[in-house]
Design a protein around this motif. Structure first.
Motif: not given
Length: 223
Positions: A46-50, A66-73, A91-98
């Protein structure tokens, strides 16, 4: 797989119920209290959810199974009523997560590995049930938890890496609670803890950091 959902016109709600993987490479937005519910058991990217876009002053809940492989915010912080955020798996994401929930709750049930983690529930509660929060060996690999923080299991926060150590702040503006062991290893970076054991005392607290700041009292079951 989708690029953007609800970007031009936010949806009233969004639900996925399947065993398949889900990938949204850009925005996923709902409005006026509309929930986002992802019940798929496959990998979730996922990217940006609001849930507070468009008409209305309330935000819906976000639930990810499900297992999260990418999440930005994820943003469920609205002007009137805030929604809750619940990540039920790893939650395993090679990003910063907010994660921002305002007066809602943020619940992380699985282990977390990200570039950096910011979880803001300044007027709500952050539940940490997954046992570990670790950051990758990148610059800015900080962990910041704001709001009342509750451990549902023994918790290790590890930002001590080969090249980059990240600062850690837990329970900012509130307190840290839970009848479990808390370990923080920030290497040479700073660690800041708020009131510890204000409601439910941890069994133990072990902290490693370049500078350690305790805002308010610290109480464990042995003190």
């Amino acid at each position: 797989t989708a690029v953007a959902i609800g970007y031009n016109t936010p949806l009233t709600s969004f639900t996925v119920s399947s065993a398949d993987a889900v990938t949204v490479t850009s925005y996923l937005w709902t409005r006026n209290g509309g929930d986002i519910t992802l019940n798929n058991t496959g990998a979730t990217s996922l990217d940006q959810l609001s849930t507070d876009k468009g008409i209305g002053s309330t935000a819906g809940d976000v639930t990810i199974t499900g297992p999260v492989t990418r999440l930005v915010s994820i943003d469920t912080d609205a002007t009137s009523a805030d929604g809750n955020i619940w990540v039920k798996n790893t939650l395993a994401s090679a990003t910063s997560t907010t994660l921002t929930a305002g007066a809602g709750t943020i619940t992380l049930d699985g282990a977390v590995t990200v570039n950096s983690l910011t979880a803001n529930a300044n007027n709500g509660v952050v539940y940490l049930n997954g046992g570990t929060i670790t950051t990758n060996n990148v610059g800015g690999n900080t962990v910041t938890i704001s709001g009342k923080t509750v451990m549902g299991a023994d918790l290790l926060v590890d930002t001590n890496n080969t090249s980059f150590d990240g600062a850690v702040s837990l329970g900012a503006n509130a307190s840290i609670n839970g009848a479990h062991n808390l370990t923080v290893d920030a290497g040479t970076a700073a660690v800041t803890l708020s009131f510890t054991g204000f409601e439910t005392r941890p069994q133990s607290v072990v902290v490693t950091g370049g500078t350690i700041t305790q805002n308010g009292s610290a109480r464990t079951t042995g003190s």
